[in-house]
Design a protein around this motif. Structure first.
Motif, mmCIF file in Angstrom:
data_model
loop_
_atom_site.group_PDB
_atom_site.id
_atom_site.type_symbol
_atom_site.label_atom_id
_atom_site.label_comp_id
_atom_site.label_asym_id
_atom_site.label_seq_id
_atom_site.Cartn_x
_atom_site.Cartn_y
_atom_site.Cartn_z
ATOM 1 N N ASN A 358 80.695 82.749 -12.641
ATOM 2 C CA ASN A 358 79.948 81.656 -12.010
ATOM 3 C C ASN A 358 78.805 82.133 -11.108
ATOM 4 O OD1 ASN A 358 81.691 79.922 -13.259
ATOM 5 N ND2 ASN A 358 83.026 79.657 -11.458
ATOM 6 N N ALA A 359 78.686 83.433 -10.960
ATOM 7 C CA ALA A 359 77.707 83.950 -10.000
ATOM 8 C C ALA A 359 76.277 83.678 -10.462
ATOM 9 C CB ALA A 359 77.905 85.460 -9.835
ATOM 10 N N THR A 360 75.400 83.427 -9.491
ATOM 11 C CA THR A 360 73.978 83.315 -9.847
ATOM 12 C C THR A 360 73.299 84.670 -9.727
ATOM 13 O OG1 THR A 360 73.548 82.632 -7.584
ATOM 14 C CG2 THR A 360 73.663 80.894 -9.234
ATOM 15 N N GLN A 361 73.917 85.559 -8.930
ATOM 16 C CA GLN A 361 73.374 86.922 -8.824
ATOM 17 C C GLN A 361 74.526 87.917 -8.757
ATOM 18 O OE1 GLN A 361 70.931 87.601 -5.327
ATOM 19 N NE2 GLN A 361 70.450 89.702 -5.931
ATOM 20 N N ILE A 362 74.431 88.958 -9.544
ATOM 21 C CA ILE A 362 75.431 90.029 -9.489
ATOM 22 C C ILE A 362 74.717 91.328 -9.129
ATOM 23 C CG2 ILE A 362 77.041 91.457 -10.823
ATOM 24 C CD1 ILE A 362 77.714 88.939 -12.461
ATOM 25 N N ALA A 478 79.374 89.446 -6.355
ATOM 26 C CA ALA A 478 78.928 88.183 -6.958
ATOM 27 C C ALA A 478 78.449 87.250 -5.850
ATOM 28 C CB ALA A 478 80.073 87.539 -7.731
ATOM 29 N N LEU A 479 77.213 86.791 -5.976
ATOM 30 C CA LEU A 479 76.662 85.834 -5.003
ATOM 31 C C LEU A 479 76.463 84.492 -5.688
ATOM 32 C CD1 LEU A 479 73.847 87.969 -3.258
ATOM 33 C CD2 LEU A 479 76.308 87.920 -2.772
ATOM 34 N N ASP A 480 76.741 83.419 -4.954
ATOM 35 C CA ASP A 480 76.475 82.089 -5.526
ATOM 36 C C ASP A 480 75.034 81.681 -5.207
ATOM 37 O OD1 ASP A 480 76.379 81.181 -2.924
ATOM 38 O OD2 ASP A 480 78.295 80.103 -3.004
ATOM 39 N N ALA A 481 74.681 80.438 -5.585
ATOM 40 C CA ALA A 481 73.296 79.982 -5.445
ATOM 41 C C ALA A 481 72.851 79.968 -3.983
ATOM 42 C CB ALA A 481 73.148 78.592 -6.052
#
Lengths: 748, 155
Positions: A358-362, A478-481
């Motif tokens: 679900n991450a927007t940035q890894i 893992a970073l979200d939006a």
């Protein structure tokens, strides 16, 4: 005031009269249940659960305190006796410190390592000092006919309001007749007069006047000098040799090959040795032996896979040591390949797979580090005098108790016929926890039936070492939006062990967390090196967290504190092995002392890192500049929380040394191999940090609290690597993923 | 083997050794003066530093045959009881950790102060960078040298 109720299996303390009058107090350690648990946690064998040491008070008021633990520069010969003297309430000026000899029954393991000396002995040594004081008071009470409760002590003097006064020495003979007290009262930290007050190194004068303190300096009449010729490469063994010429050299007594362990020998955990069959050269003097060794004509061959029998915690196991001749570049390739395979799960919280999906940035980064040689300034050496019915071995050794069982097997002698004496060590850093050089000396002496001192040259020391392993680790965040950290993963591997501490920070601070690891067996011998595994993890993890903070747009200290607050208030998972509050405390103080984020420091190229290991918390801010085209660490601000600081100035020295060591190792440290041959063999090609490369200033601060002290030899070391890596980024604009950093720098 | 008459710490000593023997091993093995340390055997670490006619010299690569009439001073000869200003400064700053390199550090520092009584930081770095301290006591060594410079000059 702390009351200790002694509940020992045996008598905790025993007193006896000194010959010539006076008190001698011997005591058993670890009689408290808590201490027994600590021993279990340290994985010390049960036979060491009974420890003892001595306080001697002579009639002329000399107070002799035996130091049970070997000294390798961590200052135990000062700080441990300080703890005894504190509770004894004596005058430090009257204290004489002596190194105890090894005695498994009386003294126990006498183990120096794992940053454990002060932590383990904090209570037992103070108990001993306090018990002796209470006995002196009781003896004075009986002599003066006054109640013991009315007698005071101060700096080694007993006094009563009636005006009666006596030095400890005057009352010591009487005290020896007093029963050892069952209830012992310890001072509250606020009443300390010796502990927390800097005391000079008890061996300082001997060091600056060049007295014979070290194993290298030990000698007896008729002693021979021995050196060893070992195979030139890991994975090779002796095929044959011709020593005709070597034997003809002046001063040479004998040249022979010997096997260290017999077939099927059950190796203990610290019996690691690089080669089993070697050639010994023995003669009258060092230079003659050095020259004769060059005349040996030896043939070596590939050893192939070797089966070894290990006696570990889980009982007897067999392991196959692979025979391949290793080359560093190929080892890194192999590690990169392993890194992509499925590793063994070490810890999992939440649902990391989904979080990464679900991450927007890894963010994914891989960190590498080579083998490191310990390079103690005093090369390995040991004295042995093995006779048919007894043996004396003397030298620099971190853990004599671990060597004794194997010495008994090798020499076929009972423990009480083997005397082990410990000299001061010219450095240890973990290397001297492994005693194969003791066995080598014993084997050579056994063969010649003569007193022998085995000496390693620098080349020997560096090329058949017991190295810090090679490590690699891949970190993923893992970073979200909204740039929140929603998942964290670390996969670690190494030759031959993985470095991962699965329950360390940031475990406990991230909802979805995974740690796993893998290992590649090798014939290159490895062992503990100042803060094992942590010395790599702190570099990789603290460097990665810096990069994650940057990606999240957060200040690196604030980012860590936020995570730690979560771990404190709402911890994820179980078995988090750190105290988030103390971690935060170190970071807060570091922020304050370094003026982090202050406008006046805006122009500085700073890196920060903090780490927990070996029961203490440490952090550094490193200020870097470019000097003559090279990065240079100019100034460091260090903060440590190790509870009560027993000897503050010596503790500062230890932290400063760890900082210098950390800069040196991270910048330059590397031991590489080509077809099993170590490519560095002395200080001309193994670069060590030198005077001109040390920072101009290292400002050390301790978090002040009354928590029982923990160790200091290791904890300040690992975070230096991370802080240096992060400062390198600020200074050069590039992230450094591979150690040593200056090799990386050279490639840029 | 050959006989050599050596002036060491103000006294004449005779040894009968191979001419190639480094003075380090003559001191340690033949004269039982172990204050001078073996670290690397190739003049890379400075643990073996002695004074030869007052100059800091690595004894591990200096053959006994090359010494001739030069006067040798070792750590034992600097002062037996720690009263030399450099030794005193070392004690004041509690420099040592393991202590193994400190004989060599002290010998390099005392030679530096003899030729340069008021060294700058750069002078100290230049004179001392041949002496490795594995424990990392470099900052204290520098401070101790500065203290010794002050006390020596005050005399």
């Amino acid at each position: 005031m702390e009351n200790i109720k002694l509940q020992s299996r045996r008598d905790f303390l025993r007193s006896s009269a000194l010959a010539g009058g006076g008190l001698m107090l011997s005591f058993s350690w670890f009689s408290e249940a808590k201490a027994a648990e600590k021993i279990a946690a340290l994985n010390l064998s049960e036979q060491w659960s009974e420890l003892a040491a001595f306080i001697k008070i002579t009639p002329d008021n000399v107070i002799k305190i035996l130091c049970p633990n070997p000294e390798f520069g961590q200052n135990v010969m000062t700080s441990l006796p300080m703890m005894v003297a504190e509770e004894l309430d004596c005058d430090w000026k009257n204290v004489v410190v002596e190194m105890g000899t090894h005695d498994n029954v009386k003294y126990g393991p006498q183990f120096t390592g794992g940053s454990n000396s002060i932590r383990m002995y904090w209570k037992p040594l103070r108990n001993a000092g306090a018990a002796a004081r209470q006995m002196l008071i009781e003896a004075a009470a009986q002599t003066w006919g006054v109640p013991a409760s009315e007698i005071k002590t101060k700096a080694g003097i007993l006094s009563h309001s009636s005006g009666k006064e006596a030095k400890y020495g005057e009352i010591a003979a009487k005290a020896a007749t007093i029963a050892v007290p069952k209830d012992i009262k310890l001072k509250a930290p606020k009443d300390f007069t010796i502990v927390r007050n800097s005391k000079k190194n008890s061996e300082g004068l001997k060091i600056v006047t060049g007295k014979p303190l070290f194993g290298m300096d030990y000698r007896v009449n008729g002693m021979l000098i021995a050196m060893i010729q070992h195979p030139p490469a890991f994975g090779m063994r002796l095929k044959s040799f011709d020593a005709t010429d070597a034997r003809k050299m002046p001063g040479i007594k004998d040249v022979f090959s010997f096997k260290l362990y017999d077939d099927g020998f059950e190796q203990g955990g610290f019996d690691t040795r690089a080669f089993n069959e070697m050639i010994a050269v023995v003669g009258n003097s060092t230079w003659e032996v050095i020259n004769a060794r060059k005349k040996i004509n030896a043939q070596w061959e590939a050893a192939g896979d070797v089966k070894e029998t290990m006696m570990g915690r889980g009982g007897k196991t067999e392991k196959i040591v692979p025979g391949r001749l290793e080359t560093t570049a190929k080892q890194f390739e192999m590690m990169a390949e392993f890194d992509k395979r499925l590793a063994k799960e070490l810890r999992k919280d939440g649902d990391p797979e989904t979080a990464f999906k679900n991450a927007t940035q890894i963010i994914e980064r891989t960190y590498n580090a080579p083998f490191l040689a310990h390079n103690t300034m005093e090369p390995m050496n040991f004295f042995a005098d093995v006779q048919d019915d007894k043996a004396l071995v003397v030298g620099p050794l971190q853990a004599p108790g671990w060597m004794e069982p194997s010495l008994m097997k090798l020499l076929n002698l009972p423990a009480d016929k083997i005397e082990i004496q410990m000299t001061r060590m010219g450095g240890g850093f973990g290397r001297r926890a492994y005693g194969s050089y003791v066995y080598e000396a014993a084997r050579i002496s056994q063969k010649l039936k003569a007193p022998v001192k085995l000496i390693y040259t620098r080349e020997d020391d560096m090329t058949y070492g017991i190295y810090r392993p090679m490590y690699t680790a891949t970190y993923r965040a893992a970073l979200d939006a909204n740039k929140n950290l929603i998942g964290f993963q670390v996969t670690g591997g190494g030759i031959p062990e993985n470095p991962i501490h699965a329950n360390r920070f940031p475990a406990g601070a991230v909802d979805n967390y995974l740690a796993d690891g893998w290992e590649i067996p090798s014939n290159i011998t490895i062992g503990a090196f100042r803060a094992p595994r942590s010395n790599f993890n702190a570099a990789a993890e603290q460097s990665f967290l810096d990069e994650v903070a940057e990606a999240m747009g957060k200040d690196p200290i604030a980012f860590r504190i936020d995570l730690l607050k979560k771990a404190k208030e709402n911890p994820v998972g179980k078995n988090n092995d750190y105290d988030a509050s103390r971690y935060i405390g170190v970071l807060e103080l570091l922020k304050e002392k370094s003026g982090w984020g202050k406008p006046e420091n805006a122009g500085k190229k700073r890196g920060v890192a903090a780490y927990f290991c070996h029961n203490s918390y440490a952090g550094h801010v490193v200020d870097m500049v470019m000097r003559d085209g090279q990065p240079y660490v100019e100034e460091v601000i260090s903060v440590v929380d190790c509870g009560v600081v027993v000897n503050p100035d010596a503790a500062r020295n230890m932290v400063q040394g760890a900082v210098v060591d950390g800069i040196g190792q991270s910048f330059y440290g590397a031991l590489t191999h080509k077809d099993g041959v170590p490519e560095q063999n002395n200080f001309h090609n193994y670069r060590m940090i030198r005077h001109n490369e040390a920072p101009k200033k290292i400002d050390v601060h301790f978090v002040e609290n009354d928590i029982d002290p923990t160790g200091l030899g290791e904890p300040p070391f690992p975070p230096v690597f991370g802080a240096v890596a992060n400062a390198l980024f600020k200074t050069t604009g590039k992230r450094y993923y591979n150690q040593p950093f200056m090799s990386e720098q050279a490639k840029l | 083997m050959a006989k050599y008459n050596l002036k060491i710490n103000g006294e004449m000593q005779q040894v009968d050794v191979d001419p190639s023997t480094p003075i380090l091993w003559v001191l340690r093995d033949h004269l039982n003066m172990p204050g001078t340390k073996f670290g690397c055997g190739m003049a890379q670490c400075g643990a073996c530093t002695i004074h030869l006619d007052g100059n800091a010299t690595r004894s591990c690569v200096l053959p006994v045959s090359a010494i001739g009439k030069s006067a040798i001073t070792t750590i034992e000869g600097l002062s037996a009881n720690g009263t030399h200003p450099v030794q005193k400064a070392w004690l004041e700053h509690d420099v040592a950790q393991c202590g193994y390199c400190q004989s060599g550090q002290i010998m390099s520092a005392s030679a530096l102060l003899k030729s340069n009584p008021k060294p700058t930081d750069e002078d100290i770095d230049n004179a001392m960078s041949g002496n490795i301290c594995r424990c990392g006591t470099y900052l204290r060594i520098k401070e101790a040298i500065k203290t010794a410079a002050k006390t020596s000059n005050a005399k």
